[in-house]
Design a protein around this motif. Sequence first.
Motif, mmCIF file in Angstrom:
data_model
loop_
_atom_site.group_PDB
_atom_site.id
_atom_site.type_symbol
_atom_site.label_atom_id
_atom_site.label_comp_id
_atom_site.label_asym_id
_atom_site.label_seq_id
_atom_site.Cartn_x
_atom_site.Cartn_y
_atom_site.Cartn_z
ATOM 1 N N PRO A 104 0.827 -1.211 0.000
ATOM 2 C CA PRO A 104 0.000 0.000 0.000
ATOM 3 C C PRO A 104 0.860 1.259 0.000
ATOM 4 N N PHE A 105 0.413 2.272 -0.746
ATOM 5 C CA PHE A 105 1.141 3.532 -0.771
ATOM 6 C C PHE A 105 0.476 4.585 0.123
ATOM 7 N N ARG A 106 -0.680 4.253 0.657
ATOM 8 C CA ARG A 106 -1.390 5.197 1.517
ATOM 9 C C ARG A 106 -2.073 4.431 2.647
ATOM 10 N N GLN A 107 -1.803 4.825 3.888
ATOM 11 C CA GLN A 107 -2.370 4.149 5.058
ATOM 12 C C GLN A 107 -2.876 5.193 6.048
ATOM 13 N N ARG A 108 -4.029 4.917 6.619
ATOM 14 C CA ARG A 108 -4.650 5.858 7.545
ATOM 15 C C ARG A 108 -5.493 5.112 8.582
ATOM 16 N N PHE A 109 -5.804 5.780 9.663
ATOM 17 C CA PHE A 109 -6.903 5.391 10.532
ATOM 18 C C PHE A 109 -8.042 6.367 10.265
ATOM 19 N N TYR A 110 -9.246 5.853 10.226
ATOM 20 C CA TYR A 110 -10.422 6.717 10.131
ATOM 21 C C TYR A 110 -11.263 6.514 11.385
ATOM 22 N N MET A 111 -11.686 7.618 11.975
ATOM 23 C CA MET A 111 -12.554 7.554 13.139
ATOM 24 C C MET A 111 -13.945 8.009 12.726
ATOM 25 N N VAL A 112 -14.938 7.171 13.003
ATOM 26 C CA VAL A 112 -16.317 7.433 12.591
ATOM 27 C C VAL A 112 -17.177 7.641 13.836
ATOM 28 N N LYS A 113 -17.839 8.783 13.907
ATOM 29 C CA LYS A 113 -18.716 9.069 15.042
ATOM 30 C C LYS A 113 -19.764 10.091 14.617
ATOM 31 N N PRO A 114 -20.818 10.268 15.410
ATOM 32 C CA PRO A 114 -21.851 11.248 15.054
ATOM 33 C C PRO A 114 -21.292 12.666 15.060
ATOM 34 N N CYS A 115 -21.871 13.522 14.227
ATOM 35 C CA CYS A 115 -21.501 14.933 14.253
ATOM 36 C C CYS A 115 -21.923 15.536 15.590
ATOM 37 N N PRO A 116 -21.213 16.553 16.055
ATOM 38 C CA PRO A 116 -21.667 17.260 17.259
ATOM 39 C C PRO A 116 -23.098 17.765 17.057
ATOM 40 N N LYS A 117 -23.869 17.778 18.117
ATOM 41 C CA LYS A 117 -25.285 18.123 18.010
ATOM 42 C C LYS A 117 -25.527 19.504 17.421
ATOM 43 N N GLU A 118 -24.578 20.412 17.624
ATOM 44 C CA GLU A 118 -24.785 21.778 17.117
ATOM 45 C C GLU A 118 -24.522 21.912 15.623
ATOM 46 N N MET A 119 -23.982 20.860 14.990
ATOM 47 C CA MET A 119 -23.678 20.925 13.558
ATOM 48 C C MET A 119 -24.794 20.301 12.729
ATOM 49 N N LYS A 120 -24.954 20.812 11.517
ATOM 50 C CA LYS A 120 -25.996 20.307 10.619
ATOM 51 C C LYS A 120 -25.423 19.200 9.736
ATOM 52 N N CYS A 121 -25.061 18.094 10.356
ATOM 53 C CA CYS A 121 -24.563 16.934 9.619
ATOM 54 C C CYS A 121 -24.868 15.709 10.463
ATOM 55 N N ASP A 122 -24.638 14.538 9.891
ATOM 56 C CA ASP A 122 -24.965 13.293 10.599
ATOM 57 C C ASP A 122 -23.740 12.555 11.124
ATOM 58 N N VAL A 123 -22.680 12.505 10.306
ATOM 59 C CA VAL A 123 -21.515 11.696 10.679
ATOM 60 C C VAL A 123 -20.229 12.483 10.463
ATOM 61 N N GLU A 124 -19.335 12.373 11.423
ATOM 62 C CA GLU A 124 -18.015 12.996 11.333
ATOM 63 C C GLU A 124 -16.989 11.906 11.045
#
Length: 266
Positions: A104-124
Amino acid sequence: MGSDSESSGGGGGGSGARGLVLKALFLFGGALLLKRLSKSTTRWDHARVVAESLSGQKFSREQASRDPDNYFNLRMLMCPATEMVDGSRVLYFEQAFWRTPSKPFRQRFYMVKPCPKEMKCDVELSSYAIRDAEEYKNFCDRPKDQRPQAEEVIGDIAEHLTTIHLSRCERGKRCLYEGSTPAGGFPNSWNGATYCKSELTIHKNGEVHTWDRGYDDRDNQVWGAKGGPYEFKPVPKSSYDDMFSPLSIPPFLLEKKIEGSFVLDE
């Protein structure tokens, strides 16, 4: 006559009462069913769906077939790595050329959680560097007892790189979630860039479209695909085993070509 009339009248009253009771029960049951069917998806449900949709092996093979001058046949692989105390899911991510999945030439960790309640989105969805990336190569392809364990994963989450805010797609669209980094992007110094932006769309058929781009201090794009996002599609194992294609480019040509179309590392 009078007795028959009273008997008839009493029966009608009882029948009417039973009807009212049945009607009330029907309406009550219907209300419960409607409430159950219309129960809103929780913030953590959104995060779970995004994490599960991103997980797995996906390829940009079809896109590379259509436009081999601008897109490579890449493998994108994600799988669960651990879960944080607050319920956030951590995914391991890597990208490689389909012919060399073990490099692999690109490696990452991704953290998935709900958006803060004050933001107009669903997932961060936040990406992080890995403290010892070499130790995690082919993490998803290994048996679980041969992978770094949960405590080690948490300790190897390094600096924060980007965050994408995802929202559930509007009714009628073919996607599940879509979103992007904030307007100003995030700092990035690869290949002359000063900042980077990312867009991500998760489709109902399992496709994931991702578009990462770097810009210099004059807002000129200096890395990343220019024509649109990479389109990663799930591929059955039988198809993967038979993916030999004349589109494959010899390794000695990749280094020159890749500079103008895709980022190897930030």
